[in-house]
Design an enzyme around this catalytic site. Sequence first.
Site, PDB file in Angstrom:
ATOM      1  N   ASP A  59       0.821  -1.222   0.000  1.00 46.54           N
ATOM      2  CA  ASP A  59       0.000   0.000   0.000  1.00 46.54           C
ATOM      3  C   ASP A  59       0.852   1.269   0.000  1.00 46.54           C
ATOM      4  O   ASP A  59       1.758   1.419   0.840  1.00 46.54           O
ATOM      5  CB  ASP A  59      -0.897   0.041   1.249  1.00 46.54           C
ATOM      6  CG  ASP A  59      -1.877  -1.113   1.314  1.00 46.54           C
ATOM      7  OD1 ASP A  59      -1.497  -2.245   0.955  1.00 46.54           O
ATOM      8  OD2 ASP A  59      -3.024  -0.878   1.739  1.00 46.54           O
ATOM      9  N   HIS A  61      -0.931   4.571  -0.745  1.00 42.91           N
ATOM     10  CA  HIS A  61      -1.888   5.576  -0.274  1.00 42.91           C
ATOM     11  C   HIS A  61      -1.381   7.014  -0.436  1.00 42.91           C
ATOM     12  O   HIS A  61      -1.321   7.782   0.528  1.00 42.91           O
ATOM     13  CB  HIS A  61      -2.248   5.306   1.190  1.00 42.91           C
ATOM     14  CG  HIS A  61      -3.245   4.194   1.351  1.00 42.91           C
ATOM     15  ND1 HIS A  61      -4.471   4.184   0.719  1.00 42.91           N
ATOM     16  CD2 HIS A  61      -3.194   3.031   2.057  1.00 42.91           C
ATOM     17  CE1 HIS A  61      -5.128   3.090   1.039  1.00 42.91           C
ATOM     18  NE2 HIS A  61      -4.376   2.355   1.833  1.00 42.91           N
ATOM     19  N   ASP A  92      -3.697  -0.216  -3.729  1.00 40.72           N
ATOM     20  CA  ASP A  92      -3.931   0.923  -2.832  1.00 40.72           C
ATOM     21  C   ASP A  92      -2.884   2.007  -3.064  1.00 40.72           C
ATOM     22  O   ASP A  92      -2.113   2.377  -2.173  1.00 40.72           O
ATOM     23  CB  ASP A  92      -4.013   0.498  -1.353  1.00 40.72           C
ATOM     24  CG  ASP A  92      -5.417   0.015  -0.978  1.00 40.72           C
ATOM     25  OD1 ASP A  92      -6.253  -0.148  -1.893  1.00 40.72           O
ATOM     26  OD2 ASP A  92      -5.680  -0.198   0.221  1.00 40.72           O
ATOM     27  N   HIS A 125      -8.955   0.367  -2.916  1.00 39.89           N
ATOM     28  CA  HIS A 125      -9.113   1.789  -3.246  1.00 39.89           C
ATOM     29  C   HIS A 125      -9.148   2.018  -4.748  1.00 39.89           C
ATOM     30  O   HIS A 125      -9.371   3.138  -5.198  1.00 39.89           O
ATOM     31  CB  HIS A 125      -8.025   2.623  -2.567  1.00 39.89           C
ATOM     32  CG  HIS A 125      -8.301   2.813  -1.112  1.00 39.89           C
ATOM     33  ND1 HIS A 125      -8.805   3.972  -0.574  1.00 39.89           N
ATOM     34  CD2 HIS A 125      -8.200   1.935  -0.068  1.00 39.89           C
ATOM     35  CE1 HIS A 125      -8.987   3.833   0.728  1.00 39.89           C
ATOM     36  NE2 HIS A 125      -8.619   2.607   1.057  1.00 39.89           N
ATOM     37  N   HIS A 178      -4.082  -8.303  -2.839  1.00 38.72           N
ATOM     38  CA  HIS A 178      -4.114  -7.059  -2.065  1.00 38.72           C
ATOM     39  C   HIS A 178      -4.642  -7.279  -0.646  1.00 38.72           C
ATOM     40  O   HIS A 178      -4.020  -6.872   0.331  1.00 38.72           O
ATOM     41  CB  HIS A 178      -4.944  -5.969  -2.744  1.00 38.72           C
ATOM     42  CG  HIS A 178      -5.077  -4.772  -1.855  1.00 38.72           C
ATOM     43  ND1 HIS A 178      -4.008  -3.935  -1.612  1.00 38.72           N
ATOM     44  CD2 HIS A 178      -6.089  -4.323  -1.056  1.00 38.72           C
ATOM     45  CE1 HIS A 178      -4.368  -3.012  -0.732  1.00 38.72           C
ATOM     46  NE2 HIS A 178      -5.623  -3.217  -0.381  1.00 38.72           N
TER      47      HIS A 178
HETATM   48 MN   LIG Z   1      -6.603  -1.923   1.128  1.00 39.13          MN
END
Ligand SMILES: [Mn+2]
Length: 311
Positions: A59, A61, A92, A125, A178
């Site tokens: 991830d 983000h 993500d 996401h 994921h």
């Molecule tokens: Mn996630």
Amino acid sequence: MSQIVRLSATAGPSEFSQVLEQGISALKEEQKRGAIAGGTVTGGLVEIKDYDQLVVLSDLHGDSQALFQILDAVNYEKFLSGPENKMVFLGDYVDRGSDSIGVLYAICYLKHAHPDSVILMRGNHEAPSEFPFPSHDLPYDIEDRFGAGAKAIYGRILALFGLLTLATVVQGRLLLVHGGLPTDALGDWRQAIATAQKSHLKNRVMEELLWNDPRPLGEEWEPSWRGIGRHFGSAVTKRWLADTNTKVVVRGHEPCHGYRIDHHSMMLTLFSCRQAYPGFGAAYISAGKNDLDSVNDADDLAKFVKKLPQS
Ligand SMILES: [Mn+2]
């Protein structure tokens, strides 16, 4: 390094769109070809058979600083110039952090420049709009940065998301997803994952790959606190490892101190960003094929986890 950092930070709507389209084309091309160097691409499933070095990022983000730090640490231009080296992203890319646009720019840039070496997986996401979830800031980030053209750009970003990989198998060794593993009996797992993107309204496979979390359960699964996806127990993990002939599941989706081991060392959670999770740590995996050939559980794999310094 400085070029990709500079371009990702300064790209206007037309430069961003151009690189986005290049990323989309590279993904469409490998779908059509059904292959990348040393492996196969079947719908949402990538299987890597021959490779030399493997890097796994989890991830991000919107934390482009962590991304660039990892790219720098692995000497990415040299690394990616060899089609036998593989860099897998667990998804993500966006939301929560301050630079989702920069991360998207960078991954599309890398996929276009090194299509055989870069594998872009789908996180929750990057889910289709039928799965609404909170903290999806991306549309607002696009509007903040690009203004008037934001809606059209978001539409093309959703097209990119629809082409991302749902599971990657490193033959004989690793199963990468994921979130987690589907809990229902599937029959042919290859077929189920390959077609999950097209059947996401008819079965739970994609939802569970993107949203599930491993827990120490006696039963196979329980409902998730997330309200979407499930918690799954180690019996599910054991079954998937046997079916896919792999030793360790590698997944992201939950912040941790770089990595975490679950399910009797069959499962390694990896997390690669810091900005939105200051109480946790960031890490990535870097290992050669010879290293991985000796990996039989998550504790073995943890020797190849590299932690980023705390920011
Ligand atoms: Mn996630």
